[in-house]
Design a protein around this motif. Sequence first.
Motif, short mmCIF file in Angstrom:
data_model
loop_
_atom_site.label_atom_id
_atom_site.label_comp_id
_atom_site.label_asym_id
_atom_site.label_seq_id
_atom_site.Cartn_x
_atom_site.Cartn_y
_atom_site.Cartn_z
N VAL A 36 0.84 -1.19 0.00
CA VAL A 36 0.00 0.00 0.00
C VAL A 36 0.88 1.24 0.00
O VAL A 36 2.02 1.21 0.47
CB VAL A 36 -0.93 -0.01 1.24
CG1 VAL A 36 -0.13 0.12 2.52
CG2 VAL A 36 -1.99 1.08 1.16
N ASP A 37 0.35 2.34 -0.53
CA ASP A 37 1.12 3.59 -0.51
C ASP A 37 0.73 4.43 0.70
O ASP A 37 -0.35 4.28 1.28
CB ASP A 37 0.94 4.37 -1.82
CG ASP A 37 -0.48 4.87 -2.04
OD1 ASP A 37 -0.90 5.80 -1.31
OD2 ASP A 37 -1.18 4.37 -2.94
N GLY A 38 1.62 5.35 1.06
CA GLY A 38 1.43 6.15 2.27
C GLY A 38 0.28 7.12 2.19
O GLY A 38 -0.38 7.41 3.20
N ASN A 39 0.00 7.68 1.00
CA ASN A 39 -1.12 8.61 0.88
C ASN A 39 -2.44 7.92 1.19
O ASN A 39 -3.30 8.47 1.89
CB ASN A 39 -1.17 9.20 -0.53
CG ASN A 39 -0.18 10.32 -0.73
OD1 ASN A 39 0.49 10.75 0.21
ND2 ASN A 39 -0.07 10.81 -1.95
N LYS A 40 -2.60 6.72 0.67
CA LYS A 40 -3.83 5.97 0.94
C LYS A 40 -3.94 5.64 2.43
O LYS A 40 -5.01 5.79 3.03
CB LYS A 40 -3.85 4.68 0.10
CG LYS A 40 -5.12 3.86 0.25
CD LYS A 40 -5.08 2.64 -0.66
CE LYS A 40 -5.09 3.03 -2.13
NZ LYS A 40 -5.11 1.85 -3.03
N ALA A 41 -2.82 5.21 3.02
CA ALA A 41 -2.83 4.87 4.45
C ALA A 41 -3.11 6.10 5.31
O ALA A 41 -3.87 6.03 6.29
CB ALA A 41 -1.50 4.24 4.84
N ALA A 42 -2.51 7.24 4.96
CA ALA A 42 -2.75 8.47 5.72
C ALA A 42 -4.21 8.91 5.62
O ALA A 42 -4.79 9.38 6.60
CB ALA A 42 -1.82 9.58 5.23
N ALA A 43 -4.79 8.78 4.42
CA ALA A 43 -6.20 9.14 4.24
C ALA A 43 -7.10 8.28 5.12
O ALA A 43 -8.05 8.78 5.74
CB ALA A 43 -6.59 8.98 2.77
N MET A 44 -6.78 6.99 5.20
CA MET A 44 -7.56 6.11 6.07
C MET A 44 -7.33 6.47 7.53
O MET A 44 -8.25 6.39 8.36
CB MET A 44 -7.19 4.65 5.81
CG MET A 44 -7.55 4.15 4.42
SD MET A 44 -9.31 4.35 4.02
CE MET A 44 -10.04 3.26 5.24
#
Length: 611
Positions: free
Chosen positions: A210-218
Amino acid sequence: MKPITRVNDFVVKFANINGSGSASANALFARSVLRMGVPVAARNIFPSNIQGLPTWYEVRVTEHGWRGRRGGVDLMVAMNPETWIQDVAEIESGGYLFYDSTRPMPPSRFREDITTIGMPITALCNAQYTDARQRQLFKNIIYLGALASLLSIDPAEVEKLLGEQYKGKESLLDANRKAFRLGYDFESEHTAPLGLKVERRDRVGQKIFVDGNKAAAMGALYGGATVCAWYPITPSSSLAEVFGAQARKLRVDPDTGRHRYAFVQCEDELASIGMVIGAAWNGARAFTATSGPGVSLMQEFIGLAYFAEIPAVIFDVQRGSPSTGMPTKTQQADVLSCAYASHGDTKHVLLFPEDPKECFEMGAQAFDLADRLQTPVFVMLDLDIGMQDWLCEPLTWDDDRRMDRGKLMTTADLEAGKEFGRYLDVDGDGIPYRTLPGTHAKRGAYFTRGTSKDRYARYTEDGPAYVDNMRRLLRKFDTAKRYVPGPVIERAAQPTRAGVVWYGSTGAPMEEALAALQAQGIHLDRLRIRAFPFADSIADFVADHEHVFVVEQNRDAQLRSLLINEHGLSPQKLIPVLHYDGNPLTARFVTREIAEKAALFNVTPLRRVAP
């Protein structure tokens, strides 16, 4: 030169043309290795234009689970004639070159110390397809099939991935499967497998890609954010977009269809941070996602939020700078501009996640910190974390966790006659109580201003009142040390008077570099910084060592400057190790730079003294 022979330990690099549709096929290659239970570290290195310029995709196949770039290439898939010379030069001696041999090339374009594999990809496509776009797109799937054969990747794993990608689109699925089999069967008939091989293992487990932007958004979603106001800017845009998409699924009342969130693409960065501050003042958990140029434009509003003490969360996905810089390259060059954002005496909380899992965790934690401290909080990602897929532990959440809204004066408190001063420090920690609009019909109201005020929010330019307020803000910043994530400290295998400090995505190559340095007899205690303000243990760590290497990705050693400024540390002790060409850091670079500097400073392990 004997060809390299390695199992589950090599680097494949794809050299393509941006806009050619190669990214999907290259990502399928990385995921097919993962499906065989072998960890990978993938990096997409792409230009800031839409189409035509060179792009590279690098896949580190590593049974050891190293998450950073190694440096060097064992197999180059050279599909871009414009970058041929530099791509061929990058191959390790004994490595491999795979290319489209439809057009003959002179012997001078090759190297004698590498193995060359030519495949007439264009000719195969021209014979199979008549549509020009299909010819271009299916080239990528054909070479994916060829690589599966050459590297002993189970073709069934690739076909499963194709089935998942084109589920419900049977015509596309069939066409891609045929193209894959065309490449696989051709190479199986014409070329023996290479000395580089993927063997099935069970080293991935439950980890996710997974990428960090997606994880941060979650993380923002789980952290209770209901307002996102943003202006598109690379490399942060996908963070806001993922939040919006997930909010549409999870923040809509199933009975009424009413949206319980606000997602606003603003006209500029000024508007976005202004909306965030307004929403947070009103009690919402609000954030924006931006990059360095956006932070520059937000400065005055950030100062207002700091001085008026309004919570706000800012995700800064750092990129090459200054000015427009290199929009699709990575750096850690916003550290100082965010730590002291706005004019005058300001200090802001910064969080430094190391990987997507910490992006999720700190993305949620930032909202608790912003509410608890009543101040802007920056989550400092960079392009390498934000836009690249990382193999990391699953994102987990404790359902019993509750939001920390900080010091809120309630209706009952006000009814009971509890004294309320918006900037009154009653606990000695520098954090006052606040009220939200509508808390009480007659009590607890105050005028929010960016000008100087006293403890009860009354306008004043009286010097002692101003000094009292500014000192309280410093006490609050010191209190923040208790709430932000502390540093991670590990001791070397042998006693040493040398250490190394780093933060953020720099951690990806550090573990491998430290192992390589240890093999050379260079033992370093290590400390990973996770937040600013700095814990006192960081100053203690530096004091305990004669030399401390500070590894970061910017020209001016910004973290080092912050350490010197905030802790009064000796500049002679802090030795900068700097990387700022915009490409993700490699283990080889860190190993070489520290080894060279260690020799200059005579860094050797301490001798054990017999009792």
